[in-house]
Design a protein around this motif. Structure first.
Motif, PDB file in Angstrom:
ATOM      1  N   LYS A 402       0.829  -1.211   0.000  1.00 24.84           N
ATOM      2  CA  LYS A 402       0.000   0.000   0.000  1.00 24.84           C
ATOM      3  C   LYS A 402       0.864   1.262   0.000  1.00 24.84           C
ATOM      4  N   ILE A 403       1.845   1.248  -0.897  1.00 24.49           N
ATOM      5  CA  ILE A 403       2.763   2.370  -1.026  1.00 24.49           C
ATOM      6  C   ILE A 403       2.848   2.786  -2.490  1.00 24.49           C
ATOM      7  N   VAL A 404       3.557   3.880  -2.751  1.00 26.71           N
ATOM      8  CA  VAL A 404       3.851   4.339  -4.109  1.00 26.71           C
ATOM      9  C   VAL A 404       5.331   4.088  -4.372  1.00 26.71           C
ATOM     10  N   ILE A 405       5.648   3.489  -5.508  1.00 26.10           N
ATOM     11  CA  ILE A 405       7.042   3.244  -5.886  1.00 26.10           C
ATOM     12  C   ILE A 405       7.359   4.051  -7.138  1.00 26.10           C
ATOM     13  N   VAL A 406       8.360   4.897  -7.046  1.00 23.93           N
ATOM     14  CA  VAL A 406       8.853   5.660  -8.192  1.00 23.93           C
ATOM     15  C   VAL A 406      10.139   4.986  -8.653  1.00 23.93           C
ATOM     16  N   LEU A 407      10.052   4.233  -9.743  1.00 24.24           N
ATOM     17  CA  LEU A 407      11.211   3.539 -10.300  1.00 24.24           C
ATOM     18  C   LEU A 407      11.855   4.460 -11.327  1.00 24.24           C
ATOM     19  N   LYS A 408      12.993   5.018 -10.961  1.00 24.22           N
ATOM     20  CA  LYS A 408      13.606   6.068 -11.772  1.00 24.22           C
ATOM     21  C   LYS A 408      14.260   5.502 -13.031  1.00 24.22           C
ATOM     22  N   GLY A 409      14.180   6.270 -14.099  1.00 20.93           N
ATOM     23  CA  GLY A 409      14.767   5.866 -15.369  1.00 20.93           C
ATOM     24  C   GLY A 409      14.394   6.854 -16.447  1.00 20.93           C
ATOM     25  N   ARG A 410      14.617   6.480 -17.722  1.00 24.88           N
ATOM     26  CA  ARG A 410      14.300   7.384 -18.840  1.00 24.88           C
ATOM     27  C   ARG A 410      12.832   7.775 -18.821  1.00 24.88           C
ATOM     28  N   TYR A 411      11.950   6.826 -18.644  1.00 25.19           N
ATOM     29  CA  TYR A 411      10.525   7.111 -18.477  1.00 25.19           C
ATOM     30  C   TYR A 411      10.144   6.647 -17.068  1.00 25.19           C
ATOM     31  N   SER A 412      10.493   7.453 -16.075  1.00 23.84           N
ATOM     32  CA  SER A 412      10.301   7.028 -14.684  1.00 23.84           C
ATOM     33  C   SER A 412       8.887   6.514 -14.467  1.00 23.84           C
ATOM     34  N   LEU A 413       8.808   5.376 -13.783  1.00 27.44           N
ATOM     35  CA  LEU A 413       7.534   4.709 -13.508  1.00 27.44           C
ATOM     36  C   LEU A 413       7.032   5.093 -12.126  1.00 27.44           C
ATOM     37  N   VAL A 414       5.778   5.481 -12.048  1.00 22.76           N
ATOM     38  CA  VAL A 414       5.104   5.658 -10.764  1.00 22.76           C
ATOM     39  C   VAL A 414       4.113   4.511 -10.629  1.00 22.76           C
ATOM     40  N   ALA A 415       4.433   3.552  -9.760  1.00 23.38           N
ATOM     41  CA  ALA A 415       3.577   2.385  -9.529  1.00 23.38           C
ATOM     42  C   ALA A 415       2.707   2.664  -8.320  1.00 23.38           C
ATOM     43  N   THR A 416       1.397   2.540  -8.486  1.00 26.08           N
ATOM     44  CA  THR A 416       0.464   2.924  -7.436  1.00 26.08           C
ATOM     45  C   THR A 416      -0.155   1.698  -6.771  1.00 26.08           C
ATOM     46  N   PRO A 417      -0.676   1.863  -5.552  1.00 24.84           N
ATOM     47  CA  PRO A 417      -1.332   0.739  -4.871  1.00 24.84           C
ATOM     48  C   PRO A 417      -2.548   0.212  -5.626  1.00 24.84           C
ATOM     49  N   GLU A 418      -3.131   1.046  -6.478  1.00 28.32           N
ATOM     50  CA  GLU A 418      -4.325   0.655  -7.237  1.00 28.32           C
ATOM     51  C   GLU A 418      -3.988  -0.147  -8.491  1.00 28.32           C
ATOM     52  N   GLY A 419      -2.702  -0.357  -8.748  1.00 23.86           N
ATOM     53  CA  GLY A 419      -2.302  -1.166  -9.889  1.00 23.86           C
ATOM     54  C   GLY A 419      -2.149  -0.404 -11.187  1.00 23.86           C
ATOM     55  N   VAL A 420      -2.111   0.926 -11.138  1.00 25.01           N
ATOM     56  CA  VAL A 420      -1.926   1.741 -12.333  1.00 25.01           C
ATOM     57  C   VAL A 420      -0.456   2.152 -12.425  1.00 25.01           C
ATOM     58  N   ALA A 421       0.111   2.043 -13.607  1.00 22.21           N
ATOM     59  CA  ALA A 421       1.494   2.422 -13.858  1.00 22.21           C
ATOM     60  C   ALA A 421       1.520   3.713 -14.661  1.00 22.21           C
ATOM     61  N   TYR A 422       2.128   4.745 -14.111  1.00 20.04           N
ATOM     62  CA  TYR A 422       2.270   6.033 -14.790  1.00 20.04           C
ATOM     63  C   TYR A 422       3.716   6.177 -15.259  1.00 20.04           C
ATOM     64  N   PHE A 423       3.896   6.539 -16.538  1.00 21.80           N
ATOM     65  CA  PHE A 423       5.232   6.716 -17.097  1.00 21.80           C
ATOM     66  C   PHE A 423       5.454   8.188 -17.421  1.00 21.80           C
ATOM     67  N   ASN A 424       6.602   8.702 -17.013  1.00 18.89           N
ATOM     68  CA  ASN A 424       6.879  10.124 -17.171  1.00 18.89           C
ATOM     69  C   ASN A 424       7.407  10.465 -18.557  1.00 18.89           C
ATOM     70  N   SER A 425       6.993  11.613 -19.073  1.00 20.72           N
ATOM     71  CA  SER A 425       7.357  12.012 -20.432  1.00 20.72           C
ATOM     72  C   SER A 425       8.522  12.992 -20.500  1.00 20.72           C
ATOM     73  N   THR A 426       8.934  13.570 -19.364  1.00 24.93           N
ATOM     74  CA  THR A 426       9.990  14.582 -19.388  1.00 24.93           C
ATOM     75  C   THR A 426      11.332  13.996 -18.974  1.00 24.93           C
ATOM     76  N   GLY A 427      12.391  14.774 -19.190  1.00 19.59           N
ATOM     77  CA  GLY A 427      13.721  14.360 -18.783  1.00 19.59           C
ATOM     78  C   GLY A 427      14.615  14.053 -19.959  1.00 19.59           C
ATOM     79  N   ASN A 428      15.916  13.961 -19.694  1.00 19.73           N
ATOM     80  CA  ASN A 428      16.898  13.728 -20.751  1.00 19.73           C
ATOM     81  C   ASN A 428      18.145  13.078 -20.150  1.00 19.73           C
ATOM     82  N   PRO A 429      19.027  12.528 -20.993  1.00 24.33           N
ATOM     83  CA  PRO A 429      20.210  11.820 -20.480  1.00 24.33           C
ATOM     84  C   PRO A 429      21.158  12.683 -19.666  1.00 24.33           C
ATOM     85  N   GLY A 430      21.092  13.995 -19.821  1.00 25.66           N
ATOM     86  CA  GLY A 430      21.945  14.866 -19.013  1.00 25.66           C
ATOM     87  C   GLY A 430      21.672  14.764 -17.526  1.00 25.66           C
ATOM     88  N   MET A 431      20.482  14.259 -17.185  1.00 22.71           N
ATOM     89  CA  MET A 431      20.101  14.143 -15.775  1.00 22.71           C
ATOM     90  C   MET A 431      20.717  12.916 -15.117  1.00 22.71           C
TER      91      MET A 431
END
Length: 499
Positions: A402-431
């Motif tokens: 029952k937690i939120v997991i932010v798996l960092k990467g090129r399209y960082s994943l936000v995994a929610t307790p409800e089973g929905v996966a959100y993928f981030n659209s911003t960011g670049n390799p310089g980060m």
């Protein structure tokens, strides 16, 4: 933008055919025109093409593209994989149309028919699209290997042949494309690092699929874009005061790693928190007071943080940046868990300590946000065979704990307790630079302190973090970008999001 499985995209095609309405062959023509428009904008006018086609609808796209290129006076040779059966109806229609063009048509029925390719031409890969569900074998695998060894520029249509849209293709024979021209939305395969070498540069082409379909089929994968984040963020009230925007605590720092603590603290303040107290070791007191004068400080140990007291007063606690790994930190984390009344953000060394003491996972407060990079995730939850399994494991553990997991990467994943996966659209390799994660911890902590839910704080946090990185890179460069730049450009990121 949406993220859909191969089955959902086929259903979207059918929905468009039924509700626009439009025939399937005309929809294929629309997709092919979009590809040819891209080619004409990005390829030389005198470019010759070798177009490789299977006999499915992806091959039908390839035939239509070949005809349109030939009609535009390009030299085009089409190679069709021949297994002794007719293609799909739309493939056969486009084959008949192609015969009326100036394209040369050849068939590959055996290994000896695989052609020697001409230096300087571009290969169009339209062998197999997103419907593939098993590894390539036989003649198809031989043709793909030949293309990969040709040294020519390769442009894949829809998906690089051999790649599967919804599952891992690790170890399989796959086209190594320089560019992939896909349609309308992202597919899960485009969002994982293991496929980067095959996809090349990805281009999502709008082919006018019916806008009503996504509402009929909500996807468990969601795309974090500016519109989503703007719908989350709230304007600041005219009569608000610092108490309106929460009181956060950052528990961070140790000898030699106070930079991580200051980066997290500065990012937290730049993200709009009303008040911030930094719980740090005494060795970092002067550093914090000078580097972040807006933060209050509480010394909780000499060379590293040893105690955690009076934490119930905070709206959110962020812990981990530069904390170090000391024997006393197991007890420190447990004390934090016991005292935390609201949201908790754990990163860096807090995650490393947690991974060494797995029994603490069951004691995580329900409003916890973990922000691991892939190696930290592996230490916490175990190894996976591929990126797809890692995504599913993140969703499984987020639900179970029952937690939120932010798996960092090129399209960082936000995994929610409800089973929905959100993928981030911003960011670049310089980060990909030291301290970037500490800034993210501060941003998410600052947002959670203002009353945003853990899911919303994580979603908005990863987007704003990446957006600040994109803005910073536009002024500095990806190569020279450092974590401090992310903090400096947070103001520009928030300004861009203002309605």
């Amino acid at each position: 933008m949406y993220i859909f499985s191969a089955a959902d995209i086929r259903a979207w095609d059918e929905y468009t055919i039924l509700h626009e309405p439009i025939s399937s062959i005309d929809l294929m023509e629309r997709a092919s025109l979009a590809c040819v428009d891209w080619l004409q904008q990005h390829q030389p006018d005198n470019m010759g093409y070798a177009v490789f086609c299977g006999k499915g609808n992806n091959g039908g796209d390839g035939l239509a593209i070949a005809r349109l290129l030939a009609e535009a006076d390009h030299a085009v040779t089409v190679y069709i994989l021949e297994f002794g059966h007719l293609g799909t109806e739309d493939f056969q229609t486009n084959l008949a149309r192609l015969h009326e063009s100036g394209a040369v048509i050849k068939f590959i029925s055996a290994a000896e028919n695989i052609p020697t390719l001409t230096v300087g031409e571009t290969v169009i890969d339209a062998l197999l699209g997103s419907g593939l569900n098993r590894p390539l074998e036989g003649l198809t695998a031989q043709v793909v290997g030949h293309i990969n060894n040709s040294g020519l520029r390769v442009i894949s249509i829809d998906m690089p042949t051999g790649l599967m849209a919804d599952s891992s293709a690790t170890g399989n024979t796959i086209i190594q494309a320089d560019h992939t021209l896909s349609f309308q939305c992202y597919k899960p395969a485009f969002l994982v690092a293991e496929n980067a070498a095959y996809i090349g540069q990805l281009h999502i082409l709008d082919i006018g699929l019916h806008p009503g379909y996504p509402a009929t089929q909500p996807s468990p994968f969601q795309w974090i874009d500016q519109a989503m984040v703007q719908s989350i963020l709230r304007p600041r009230g005219a009569f608000s005061h610092k108490g309106t925007y929460g009181h956060a605590a950052i528990i961070a720092g140790s000898q030699g790693m106070m930079g991580a603590a200051t980066l997290a603290a500065r990012a937290c303040l730049r993200s709009g928190v009303g008040k911030l107290t930094a719980h740090i070791p005494a060795i970092g007191y002067t550093i914090m007071q000078i580097a972040v004068p807006e933060a209050m400080t509480y010394t909780a140990g000499k060379e590293h943080v040893e105690t955690a007291v009076s934490l119930g007063q905070y709206d959110v606690i962020g812990a981990g940046p530069g904390l170090g790994q000391y024997g006393s930190h197991r007890e420190l984390l447990e004390t934090i868990f016991q005292q935390c009344k609201n949201a908790l953000v754990l990163d860096a060394d807090a995650l490393n300590v947690l991974s060494l003491h797995q029994e603490l996972l069951g004691k995580l407060p329900p409003h916890t946000i973990l922000t691991p990079h892939p190696k930290e995730f592996e230490r916490l939850f175990g190894k996976t065979a591929n990126d797809f399994e890692r995504i599913q494991l993140a969703l499984k553990r987020a639900a179970a704990l029952k937690i939120v997991i932010v798996l960092k990467g090129r399209y960082s994943l936000v995994a929610t307790p409800e089973g929905v996966a959100y993928f981030n659209s911003t960011g670049n390799p310089g980060m990909a630079t030291g301290g970037s994660g500490d800034v993210l911890t501060g941003i998410i902590t600052g947002l959670a302190a203002q009353g945003y839910s853990p899911v919303h704080a994580a979603i908005a946090g990863v987007f704003i973090h990446g957006l600040a990185g994109d803005i910073a890179a536009s002024y500095t460069s990806q190569t020279s970008l450092i974590a401090s730049d992310l903090v400096e450009y947070l103001a520009d990121a928030f300004h861009q999001l203002e309605l």
